[in-house]
Design a protein around this motif. Structure first.
Motif, PDB file in Angstrom:
ATOM      1  N   THR A 171     -60.995 -31.600  16.786  1.00 27.36           N
ATOM      2  CA  THR A 171     -61.539 -30.448  17.516  1.00 27.36           C
ATOM      3  C   THR A 171     -60.547 -29.921  18.542  1.00 27.36           C
ATOM      4  OG1 THR A 171     -62.519 -31.665  19.316  1.00 27.36           O
ATOM      5  CG2 THR A 171     -63.840 -31.445  17.324  1.00 27.36           C
ATOM      6  N   PHE A 181     -64.843 -31.487  24.582  1.00 29.59           N
ATOM      7  CA  PHE A 181     -66.285 -31.599  24.486  1.00 29.59           C
ATOM      8  C   PHE A 181     -66.790 -31.415  23.061  1.00 29.59           C
ATOM      9  CE2 PHE A 181     -70.670 -30.130  24.932  1.00 29.59           C
ATOM     10  CZ  PHE A 181     -71.181 -31.288  25.481  1.00 29.59           C
ATOM     11  N   LYS A 208     -57.918 -24.393  11.621  1.00 30.71           N
ATOM     12  CA  LYS A 208     -56.791 -24.088  12.499  1.00 30.71           C
ATOM     13  C   LYS A 208     -55.667 -23.368  11.792  1.00 30.71           C
ATOM     14  CE  LYS A 208     -57.789 -27.881  15.535  1.00 30.71           C
ATOM     15  NZ  LYS A 208     -58.689 -28.604  14.596  1.00 30.71           N
ATOM     16  N   ASP A 249     -70.168 -33.352  21.456  1.00 26.67           N
ATOM     17  CA  ASP A 249     -71.131 -32.362  20.999  1.00 26.67           C
ATOM     18  C   ASP A 249     -71.467 -32.589  19.525  1.00 26.67           C
ATOM     19  OD1 ASP A 249     -72.715 -30.183  21.732  1.00 26.67           O
ATOM     20  OD2 ASP A 249     -71.371 -28.813  20.668  1.00 26.67           O
ATOM     21  N   ASN A 295     -63.411 -25.572  13.334  1.00 25.19           N
ATOM     22  CA  ASN A 295     -62.236 -26.423  13.179  1.00 25.19           C
ATOM     23  C   ASN A 295     -61.314 -25.989  12.056  1.00 25.19           C
ATOM     24  OD1 ASN A 295     -62.274 -28.479  15.254  1.00 25.19           O
ATOM     25  ND2 ASN A 295     -64.284 -28.913  14.412  1.00 25.19           N
ATOM     26  N   ARG A 324     -61.619 -28.554  21.586  1.00 23.71           N
ATOM     27  CA  ARG A 324     -62.051 -28.855  22.946  1.00 23.71           C
ATOM     28  C   ARG A 324     -62.445 -30.327  23.028  1.00 23.71           C
ATOM     29  NH1 ARG A 324     -67.133 -26.151  24.371  1.00 23.71           N
ATOM     30  NH2 ARG A 324     -67.665 -26.810  22.282  1.00 23.71           N
TER      31      ARG A 324
END
Lengths: 578, 445
Positions: free
Chosen positions: B209, B213, A243, B217, A241, B211
């Motif tokens: 996040t 999922f 970015k 997760d 995460n 994605r």
């Protein structure tokens, strides 16, 4: 004394350079490669990248988008972050790779071969699986931190922010340095070292002044690959995460729905330019220096035995490194046997059900993966050898340009290449009316283009270590250019070519980003794709991990097998030569 | 050749005596579907569909929603895909607007017009709901117990100081379903108040996040405590055995998950047969499968549902949900995503720092009240929650045009410029809010 002497610049007039008698064959090879690169790299990418230079909506040419890039804090911050992380990852990867390469090539060492192979495994970790598995051990609530918290009451941020990216990238990409440096160390002439020893140099000084400088092309090849790869890598920062780095920014924008948004493509252009520039800088580092040694058959630097205490220390150091480096694999294996693994140091229970689930359906994935990756690897070493030969041996104009062009592939995000292929080849129908882009060969070519830089750098470093005088001798004795290449150059380069094939093959086997766009039917899908499909659901996690383990095992076995075959071949060939 | 086929079909109709039989005879070969659904959903359905139609293979190509839309766009010149199958209605709206879908009228019976406040099928007949899902909060019970954290009931709860650094969400620009969650909050609470809630919650985010999922997760593995997810992620995680819980807050929406026939589908008959299969009782029952766990759109099949399965057709709470305006959502889709990314996703560290400063000051003031401090704190909150544009601006032609690249001759503002403005706005406001909160904290000492 130094073993590194300035290279004799081979001079010639402009015309004789371009049209010297023997260069017609070389020129046609160069043109063939150029045509290949234009068809499968330049044109598809250009169809996509063009968006960066157009005004949204009207499609008119503009440079305003680049001005926007320079004015956006986020992009500038991302650029520097990418730069910092890549540089630090090179440092981290060097710290991991140097001891492994040094000990295994410098000393007679039980288990050296095993270490070489284990040190290679991180590269064949399928994307996003490595970071997932590392999270389980080193994440905020991973095994290590839960235990630390239990016993000592604090946690460590292994995986937090930019440092997390550096940590994971160093582990993931250090094999680039290890492989290239080891290949180079094996090629260093023993007599150089002996000469230095006779003059009184030994130990670390010998390594620093003689052995390492001679192996420098291999190190630079590896380090520059690590740099550019980390600069371009998506999977790791995204999974952690993070970015605000360049590649994730490009990816996030290119794959969001706004297809007309030019900024994603602007960032891609910046990525490509930055990567080509860093490759160029690294090529300057080894440019006007001659690393070649004329004698062959010495078979690498001399090995000596370690004293027991030294041996124990060396083993300790190497064990720590290997454990760290293989942590993602242990995590993956554990996950593949786990029932539920949630907020606990180890899984709740163990089962083999995940393997039962994937075994039945994975044979097609395995077959496809092996086929695609080995074809891609073959294409890569053929082109890689040809380009290195043209750059280092021919007087052909623009050969270096060909090199940089091929290296630019490193900086093309997989998604951009995938979309480019769809744009360029979808309208071209095959004999049965299906589009060319839907043909599985296109996946192979995409993989070959994506991995070409790996093979190219390895071949280049290998050729740099071979003295041109060996070829001149062969030619003086009446051999043609072609037979010199076939009988002298290629056999001597085998180590480097092998390193190139293996890196291309193994990393292509787990590539996902370009293939995800190009896979058009389940029967054509490779392993990484199957894994991606599994890993998106709660109950598919274990099954995905099992498939990941299968992928790693298969690629590892094929890698070892090909290494064995090529090594044996090399021995017989160099036996003839010496 | 054509005539023979026709004759065969005709004969089949005569023999079987009913039209559906004829259709089952007519379909053959490969039915190709692009989907964002995981193997757990597609696997059992593929198996059952192929069993019901011998000789037919369902070729499943897995792509995330955005990539799927792009793929259809890039390949429209020589389309090889029969069906598009995904959750987010917005994606179908986008495909419909680009003429990449074709009209079909399903024959299945027993499916009502609406689920909750949402029409199940596209009124123009381009796409159809086959299942429904609602949005809510899931959490890991072990994590919550170990950290002694409370159980949330509403979105606003997640903004409480206790949840700091414990919540995860997917970026709405990356996840169609999260986009709908954000849009639901904005439509349910109104633009300004909705963004306030979202930004306060966001101050507690551990991560945004990439994605969809990634969120379940993280919660499943215990890397993060709470996740903002679509319900089936939580249900299927529970069914797999993970120690997770889920609730629907009162501001939520039940939204259909859809399927559509792609324009110029090479196997149109096969595509239609698959839609009919999904909507049949057999197909609807498959949705109860532990790996799938979605809400069927046929109310009749709920009699066979597992214990404690939510039923949106009888649950009064699920029926009084937000009336979701899909047209409004579609018109400002890109703008909402970019606002979220520029002011939250890419500034999460800054936002968290601000939230922490405000919470610290609030705690101190609660112990030692001070009117001047309260006033400062209110200002700080206002600054943190403020958004750079109003609801009207978000749907204005100028801003929407900057995102879609309107064909207008006059040069408007560019997307990148707007984004930089919004990012600067958020950054400056955060800094000011922190300064006020720190001042308030001093007053409480």
């Amino acid at each position: 004394m130094t073993a590194v002497g300035l290279q004799q610049e081979r001079r010639g007039t402009f015309l004789s350079r371009a049209f010297s008698g023997t260069s017609w064959g070389q020129a046609s090879i160069a043109l063939l490669i150029l045509a290949f690169l234009i068809c499968f790299l330049v044109w598809p990418v250009a169809t996509v990248i063009w968006v960066a230079f157009t005004e949204k909506g009207t499609g008119a040419f503009t440079l305003a988008n680049f001005v926007d890039f320079a004015r956006t804090d986020l992009f500038i911050r991302s650029f520097w972050n990418s730069f910092y992380v890549s540089a630090m990852a090179v440092v981290g990867a060097s710290i991991l790779a140097l001891p492994l390469a040094y000990f295994t090539s410098r000393f007679t060492f039980r288990g050296a071969g095993v270490i070489q192979i284990l040190g290679f495994l991180p590269l064949i970790m399928p994307p996003f699986v490595g970071a997932v598995a590392l999270q389980l051990f080193f994440g905020r609530n991973g095994t290590v931190n839960l235990l630390l918290d239990d016993w000592l009451g604090f946690k460590l941020g292994f995986m937090e922010g930019l440092n997390g990216v550096i940590f994971v990238q160093s582990i993931h990409y250090f094999p680039f340095i290890l492989i290239n440096l080891s290949a180079a160390l094996r090629n260093v002439d023993r007599s150089m070292e002996e000469a230095a020893q006779n003059l009184g140099s030994h130990g670390l000084r010998l390594f620093r002044r003689i052995v390492f400088p001679l192996a420098l092309p291999g190190y630079v090849a590896g380090a520059s690959l690590v740099f550019v790869k980390v600069f371009d890598d998506l999977a790791t920062p995204l999974l952690l995460n993070v970015k605000d780095m360049l590649a994730p920014q490009a990816y996030l924008r290119v794959t969001s729905i706004g297809i007309a948004d030019p900024m994603g493509y602007v960032i891609s252009v910046v990525l490509i330019v930055a990567s080509v520039a860093s490759m160029w800088v690294s090529s300057l580092a080894t440019r006007n220096v001659d690393y070649a040694t004329t004698q062959r058959g010495g078979g690498g630097i001399a090995k000596r035995k370690l004293r027991p205490l030294e041996m124990a220390l060396a083993y300790l150091l190497l064990t720590v490194i290997i454990l760290l480096v293989l942590a993602p694999h242990f995590g993956l294996v554990l996950l593949s046997f786990a029932t539920i693994w949630s907020f606990s140091p180890l899984p709740d229970g163990y089962t083999t059900a995940h393997y039962a689930r994937v075994f039945g359906e994975s044979s097609i994935y395995i077959k496809n993966t092996l086929l695609y990756a080995s074809l891609a690897g073959l294409i890569d070493i053929v082109i890689g050898t040809a380009i290195s030969y043209l750059v280092l041996r021919s007087k052909l104009m623009g050969a270096r340009g060909l090199d940089l062009l091929a290296m630019a592939a490193l900086a093309i995000p997989g998604v951009v290449l995938g979309i480019g292929y769809l744009r360029a080849f979808y309208g071209i129908p095959l004999w049965d009316g299906t589009p060319l882009a839907a043909f599985w060969i296109v996946i192979v070519i995409a993989l070959a283009i994506r991995r070409l830089p790996y093979a190219l750098r390895a071949c280049y470093a290998a050729l740099q270590q071979i003295s041109a005088s060996l070829e001149e001798a062969a030619e003086n004795l009446g051999a043609t250019k072609a037979s010199t290449v076939r009988r002298i150059v290629v056999p001597l380069m085998t180590g480097g070519i092998m390193a190139g094939f293996i890196t291309s093959f193994a990393t292509a086997a787990v590539e996902l980003s370009a293939t995800l766009m190009l896979v058009q039917a389940n029967e054509d899908a490779p392993l990484a794709y199957g894994l991606y499909v599994f890993m998106q659901s709660a109950s598919g996690r274990g099954a995905g991990a099992a498939l990941g383990v299968i992928a790693v095992v298969i690629v590892a076995i094929s890698t070892v097998a090909s290494q064995y075959v090529i090594e044996r071949e090399r021995r017989t060939k160099t036996g003839h030569l010496s | 050749m054509k005539r023979i086929q026709f004759a065969q079909i005709f004969a089949a109709v005569m023999v079987l005596g009913w039209p559906l039989g004829a259709q089952a005879q007519a379909i053959s070969g490969k039915v190709s579907v692009v989907t964002s659904y995981s193997k757990d959903l597609t696997g059992p359905i593929k198996k059952a569909f192929e069993k019901a139609n011998p000789g037919v293979t369902l070729d499943v190509q897995n792509r995330n929603t955005h990539a799927g839309v792009k793929f259809l766009e890039e390949t429209k010149s020589n389309n090889q895909v029969d069906l598009f199958w995904a959750s987010a209605p917005d994606a179908f709206e986008a495909l419909k607007a680009k003429s990449l879908l074709q009209v079909y009228k399903p024959k299945a019976t027993g499916i009502p017009e609406k689920i909750g406040q949402f029409p199940i099928n596209d009124p123009d007949g381009y796409y159809f709901g086959f299942a429904a899902s609602g949005y809510g909060i899931m959490w890991n019970e072990r994590y919550v117990k170990a950290n002694k954290l409370p159980e949330p009931k509403e979105w606003q709860d997640l903004a409480a100081p206790a949840y700091f650094d414990h919540v995860s969400i997917a970026a709405p620009s990356r996840s169609g379903t999260t986009h709908l969650t954000i849009e639901t909050v904005l439509q349910g609470e109104g633009w300004a108040k909705g963004w306030g809630t979202i930004r306060e919650m966001a101050g507690n985010f551990r991560e945004v996040t990439e994605r969809s999922f990634g969120v379940p997760d993280g919660v499943n593995s215990g890397q993060v405590g709470y996740g903002i997810v679509i319900d089936f992620f939580a249900f299927s995680s529970q069914a797999t055995g993970f120690p997770v819980k889920f609730i629907y807050p009162s501001v939520t929406a039940i939204v259909p998950a859809n399927i559509a026939v792609v324009a110029n589908a090479p196997n149109k008959a096969g595509a239609e047969a698959f839609i009919e299969f999904l909507l049949s009782e057999a197909g609807q029952n498959l949705l109860f499968d532990p790996g799938i766990r979605r809400l069927p759109v046929n109310p009749a099949v709920y009699s066979k549902a597992p214990k404690d399965y939510p039923n949106p057709f009888t649950d009064p709470r699920l029926n009084s949900m937000v009336k979701f305006d899909v047209k409004k959502s579609e018109s400002r889709n890109d703008v909402v995503d970019a606002l979220f990314d520029q002011t939250i996703t890419f500034q999460i560290a800054d936002l968290k720092q601000t939230k922490k400063a405000i919470d610290t000051a609030a705690t101190a003031l609660a112990k030692k009240p001070n009117p001047q401090g309260e006033a400062l704190l209110k200002e700080a909150r206002g600054l943190m929650e403020a958004m750079p544009i109003t609801e009207e601006q978000a749907s204005s032609s100028e801003i929407v045009g900057a995102f879609s690249g309107g064909k207008k001759k006059e040069k408007g503002v560019r997307q990148a410029e707007l984004e930089q403005q919004w990012a600067t706005f958020a950054k400056e406001n955060n800094a000011k809010a922190r300064a006020k909160a720190d001042e308030a904290l001093k007053l409480a000492k």
